[in-house]
Enzyme design. Structure first.
Site, PDB file in Angstrom:
ATOM      1  N   TRP A 359       0.823  -1.212   0.000  1.00  0.00           N
ATOM      2  CA  TRP A 359       0.000   0.000   0.000  1.00  0.00           C
ATOM      3  C   TRP A 359       0.859   1.264   0.000  1.00  0.00           C
ATOM      4  O   TRP A 359       0.355   2.370  -0.222  1.00  0.00           O
ATOM      5  CB  TRP A 359      -0.962   0.008   1.190  1.00  0.00           C
ATOM      6  CG  TRP A 359      -0.315   0.178   2.546  1.00  0.00           C
ATOM      7  CD1 TRP A 359       0.513  -0.695   3.175  1.00  0.00           C
ATOM      8  CD2 TRP A 359      -0.450   1.296   3.431  1.00  0.00           C
ATOM      9  NE1 TRP A 359       0.902  -0.201   4.406  1.00  0.00           N
ATOM     10  CE2 TRP A 359       0.320   1.017   4.591  1.00  0.00           C
ATOM     11  CE3 TRP A 359      -1.167   2.494   3.379  1.00  0.00           C
ATOM     12  CZ2 TRP A 359       0.410   1.895   5.679  1.00  0.00           C
ATOM     13  CZ3 TRP A 359      -1.083   3.370   4.467  1.00  0.00           C
ATOM     14  CH2 TRP A 359      -0.303   3.075   5.594  1.00  0.00           C
ATOM     15  N   ASP A 360       2.158   1.104   0.199  1.00  0.00           N
ATOM     16  CA  ASP A 360       3.092   2.234   0.177  1.00  0.00           C
ATOM     17  C   ASP A 360       2.966   3.021  -1.125  1.00  0.00           C
ATOM     18  O   ASP A 360       3.102   4.249  -1.142  1.00  0.00           O
ATOM     19  CB  ASP A 360       4.532   1.742   0.279  1.00  0.00           C
ATOM     20  CG  ASP A 360       4.795   0.832   1.468  1.00  0.00           C
ATOM     21  OD1 ASP A 360       3.843   0.214   1.975  1.00  0.00           O
ATOM     22  OD2 ASP A 360       5.960   0.721   1.868  1.00  0.00           O
ATOM     23  N   GLU A 490       1.630  -1.782  13.151  1.00  0.00           N
ATOM     24  CA  GLU A 490       1.705  -3.248  13.194  1.00  0.00           C
ATOM     25  C   GLU A 490       2.178  -3.773  14.546  1.00  0.00           C
ATOM     26  O   GLU A 490       2.331  -4.985  14.715  1.00  0.00           O
ATOM     27  CB  GLU A 490       2.598  -3.745  12.062  1.00  0.00           C
ATOM     28  CG  GLU A 490       1.961  -3.504  10.697  1.00  0.00           C
ATOM     29  CD  GLU A 490       2.910  -3.751   9.531  1.00  0.00           C
ATOM     30  OE1 GLU A 490       2.430  -3.832   8.396  1.00  0.00           O
ATOM     31  OE2 GLU A 490       4.139  -3.841   9.759  1.00  0.00           O
ATOM     32  N   LYS A 602       4.374   1.810  16.013  1.00  0.00           N
ATOM     33  CA  LYS A 602       5.435   1.638  15.015  1.00  0.00           C
ATOM     34  C   LYS A 602       5.481   2.816  14.044  1.00  0.00           C
ATOM     35  O   LYS A 602       6.549   3.266  13.632  1.00  0.00           O
ATOM     36  CB  LYS A 602       5.202   0.337  14.258  1.00  0.00           C
ATOM     37  CG  LYS A 602       6.265  -0.015  13.236  1.00  0.00           C
ATOM     38  CD  LYS A 602       5.911  -1.317  12.518  1.00  0.00           C
ATOM     39  CE  LYS A 602       6.951  -1.696  11.480  1.00  0.00           C
ATOM     40  NZ  LYS A 602       6.535  -2.868  10.686  1.00  0.00           N
ATOM     41  N   GLN A 603       4.322   3.308  13.657  1.00  0.00           N
ATOM     42  CA  GLN A 603       4.237   4.393  12.674  1.00  0.00           C
ATOM     43  C   GLN A 603       2.911   5.111  12.853  1.00  0.00           C
ATOM     44  O   GLN A 603       2.048   4.673  13.591  1.00  0.00           O
ATOM     45  CB  GLN A 603       4.341   3.838  11.262  1.00  0.00           C
ATOM     46  CG  GLN A 603       3.134   3.013  10.826  1.00  0.00           C
ATOM     47  CD  GLN A 603       3.341   2.339   9.493  1.00  0.00           C
ATOM     48  OE1 GLN A 603       3.992   1.308   9.422  1.00  0.00           O
ATOM     49  NE2 GLN A 603       2.793   2.895   8.431  1.00  0.00           N
TER      50      GLN A 603
END
Length: 768
Positions: A359-360, A490, A602-603
């Site tokens: 999906w990046d 994640e 994580k992000q």
């Protein structure tokens, strides 16, 4: 402690001094690519030290059987791997009969390597004393041609410094290779033919299962002190390899040079029965032009790329080097020429993530390609997903969805899901939302609505059908909920009501309805075609609206923020600054169980929603959410710092925005996550570009117009970038005192700067 051996230069990545323990990291950082193929920066000569050999061909992959100890319904049968392709860069070198190998030399002095980003080449120079006492000076230069993307070129020079020497060059092509990350040590390649003809060598092979046919080829010539020698090489053939030996007695101070032209032709672009002929034609063109002419073509091709995509930063060399490295690697990975290709998270720099599409591409890469190329390149990326729509529907069917609902894969080469971790494969369903958002983002930026009736509406409808079926009505909440998901963070698996997932599902449903209504009104022929093709029922619109209107979004009244998911506040909320720094990164020190129970992010997750849908929230709401979530964010995803940089800039926290920018731009150069030897983080590099253009430059499209509200970090004197907006090239230079705009394109274009309208006229420099 981050690595700091890369010398900061504005246009080059430079390493000085030979340190065997950093060879693998440098092999990643100095990688080359041309959109069609790429390679890690392995040494051409033999090297017996620790190394990660890697050459890759775009679009060539193998379905490596998934390695799990159990099986679940709907589980993908394989994990697609970008293949370590036959090695064409190799040159065996013997000096006075001994193998030249830096790992066995007595010492290596004046070692320097440079990745010249301005001109697109990699160069290595050194002096070495071999065990036999011979001291040589070596200079090796190579590049992957942009003008002939099936071709690479090497110039390798050896000069004996302390005595004469008998030197043998044996350039080779070798298909006896395998992937480091093979699950079962399967044989990925079958070799069908090895031949040498007219000083050209060809190794023909094909992939097992996927039947991609490849001819790896080479041709060489040798020179003494710059003059071509007519020596005929001695040919050698093995079952998997072809090489030729060029021998010469070289006097002290003389330079013995080999020019090697090599590369790949594949059945993606040629008939599989005529690959040798196609390869021979590539070599004929290369030989006719010669190394110097090909190098000049390379310099010009990169000059053309930089003319549009360069970002110039004055006053901060490390920041300048960082952004150019990111832009360079993005262009090495994908140039938009072939709609069959996409952008792997590691590009051509390593095997991790299999070289597949994530999906990046939609979430991070599309804006870079929309603004630095023409819109055809971005449209190719959307076309790629449209061509995989039927596979996405089949992926959803395997999981029990019906009526044309589509779940796009988390990881794919051909549209099939091939990710092999259940908490990602089954649960990280937010990827569907990124694909729908990319359509919206493309139309918003380019003004090209034609994609929606031609292709995009079918994608949006299939995604909306998925979300409608994936949501569950909760009687206690009297709302629709989405259970058992993994959000962008994640470090949280199998949660319920992830805010980002629920919010983007709600948006997707509404966006599908909005476009169905537009098509019915203004594109009736396309609307009727889509209705017939998809068995669309008008009643579905109300069903979509009901789920969207009643979507549950978890909220904390105490903290006045949306919750990342149900139960987030049940965690022990210790911020990152109170973590023992010896435990960082936590994914390399903690058990997965401990990570899942922690509050660490994580992000960007909730904040990813605030980034996509910035205009849905006030700056005060963003500030509350940023202040709540960022302190728990460990930024152990490469995709995290860029989003936070953009948001910090929007909140006028420029020092924090600048620090996030440095982290995203130098993530690999400084090896923040201590994993660069596995390859570079290509897709997040587009986020680095966004952190300047959308962060510091605050470029947005609002009301069909380009908006800017530029800011500048204290560390910079100025920065300059260009964007292609609807076939208008706008050059923007931001200084401490003003912003300068120049228009190339139509006679004039109205933009908005700091909420004031400004009319740009072609060729004029306007200060705002």
């Amino acid at each position: 402690m981050n690595q700091d051996y890369i010398t900061p230069y504005a246009w080059s990545i430079v390493e000085e001094g030979f340190e065997p323990e950093r060879v693998e990291s440098s092999e990643s950082l100095f990688s080359l690519g041309n959109g069609a193929m790429g390679q890690r920066a392995n040494f051409e000569e033999d090297y017996t030290g620790q190394t990660f050999q890697g050459s890759y061909i775009a679009g060539i992959y193998y379905p490596d059987k998934t390695r799990v100890g159990w099986w679940k319904n709907g589980y993908p049968e394989y994990f697609a791997k970008v293949l370590n392709a036959p090695n064409w860069i190799g040159i065996h070198i013997h000096i006075n009969g001994d193998v030249f190998d830096l790992n066995t030399c007595k010492h290596v002095d004046n070692f320097k390597r440079e990745l010249n980003m301005k001109e697109g080449w990699h160069k290595r120079t050194l002096e070495a004393e071999m065990q036999n006492g011979i001291i040589v000076k070596v200079e090796a230069l190579r590049f992957l041609s942009l003008s002939q993307d099936e071709l690479g070129a090497i110039q390798y020079k050896i000069t004996p410094l302390n005595s004469s020497a008998h030197i043998t060059y044996s350039p080779y092509v070798d298909a006896g290779i395998k992937n480091q990350d093979s699950n079962w040590d399967d044989k990925f390649w079958e070799i069908t033919d090895v031949q040498i003809k007219d000083q050209k060598a060809f190794v023909c092979s094909h992939t097992v299962k996927t039947e991609f046919h490849v001819c790896t080829f080479m041709q060489s010539s040798v020179l003494l002190d710059g003059k071509i020698l007519n020596s005929k090489p001695e040919p050698h053939q093995k079952a998997h390899k072809a090489f030729m030996a060029y021998e010469k007695d070289v006097q002290k101070g003389q330079t013995f040079t080999i020019h090697k032209f090599a590369g790949y032709v594949t059945s993606l672009n040629h008939d599989k029965g005529s690959l040798v002929e196609a390869a021979s034609s590539v070599l004929d063109v290369a030989s006719k032009k010669g190394f110097d002419t090909l190098l000049k073509e390379q310099q010009q091709a990169w000059a053309d790329i930089w003319h549009m995509s360069d970002i110039i930063i004055e006053g901060d060399t490390k920041a300048q080097q960082g952004i150019r490295f990111n832009i360079f690697q993005l262009n090495q990975t994908y140039l938009g020429k072939d709609a069959r290709l996409n952008i792997g998270p590691k590009g051509f720099t390593g095997e991790k993530y299999g070289g597949s599409t994530y999906w990046d591409t939609e979430a991070y890469c599309l804006p870079f390609y929309m603004a630095t190329k023409d819109q055809k390149v971005a449209r190719n990326l959307l076309t790629y997903r449209y061509k995989h729509l039927q596979k996405a529907i089949e992926n959803a069917e395997k999981l029990g969805f019906e009526n044309g609902a589509a779940l796009y894969p988390m990881v794919t080469m051909n549209g099939e899901e091939c990710h092999n971790e259940w908490e990602i494969t089954f649960e990280e369903i937010h990827r569907n939302g990124a694909i729908a958002f990319a359509i919206f983002n493309y139309v918003r930026y380019t003004g090209d609505y034609s994609y929606v009736p031609e292709m995009g509406m079918e994608v949006l409808l299939a995604i909306a059908r998925f979300w409608k079926q994936r949501a569950t009505f909760s009687k206690p909440k009297n709302k629709y909920v989405i259970l058992g998901v993994t959000g962008p963070n994640e470090y949280e698996n199998n949660v319920s009501n992830n805010f980002y997932t629920n919010y983007i599902a709600k948006w997707c449903l509404n966006y599908a309805v909005e476009n169905l209504n537009i098509l019915k009104k203004d594109y009736n022929e396309d609307y009727n075609r889509i209705v017939d093709k998809t068995n669309f029922n008008q009643d579905e619109i109300q069903a979509f609206k009901t789920v969207a209107d009643e979507m549950y979004l978890p909220y904390s009244e105490e903290h006045d923020v949306y919750l990342q998911q149900d139960g987030f506040l049940d965690k022990e909320l210790i911020t990152v600054k109170d973590l023992d720094q010896t435990q960082r990164p936590i994914n390399q020190h903690w058990s997965w169980d401990r990570i899942l129970r922690s509050p660490y992010i994580k992000q960007a997750d909730t904040l990813q929603g605030f980034y996509f849908f910035e205009d849905h929230f006030t700056n005060q709401e963003l500030e509350r959410h940023f202040d709540f979530y960022e302190p728990f964010t460990v930024h152990e995803s490469s995709l995290s710092p860029c989003v936070h940089s953009i948001q910090a800039a929007l909140l006028n926290r420029m020092q924090q925005a600048y620090q996030f920018y440095l982290r995203t731009s130098r993530l690999d150069l400084d090896d923040y996550n201590k994993e660069v030897k596995e390859g570079c983080h290509i897709t997040s590099m587009a986020g680095t570009w966004m952190s300047i253009v959308e962060g510091f430059g605050a470029m947005r499209v609002k009301n069909d117009m380009l908006n800017f509200a530029p800011k500048i970090p204290d560390e910079w004197e100025s920065y300059t970038f260009k964007v292609n907006f609807r076939d208008n090239i706008i050059a923007v230079k931001v200084t401490k005192d003003a912003t300068h705009f120049t228009l190339e394109g139509q006679d004039e274009l109205e933009i908005v700067v700091n909420e004031e309208p400004v009319v740009l006229k072609n060729g004029q420099n306007i200060n705002a």
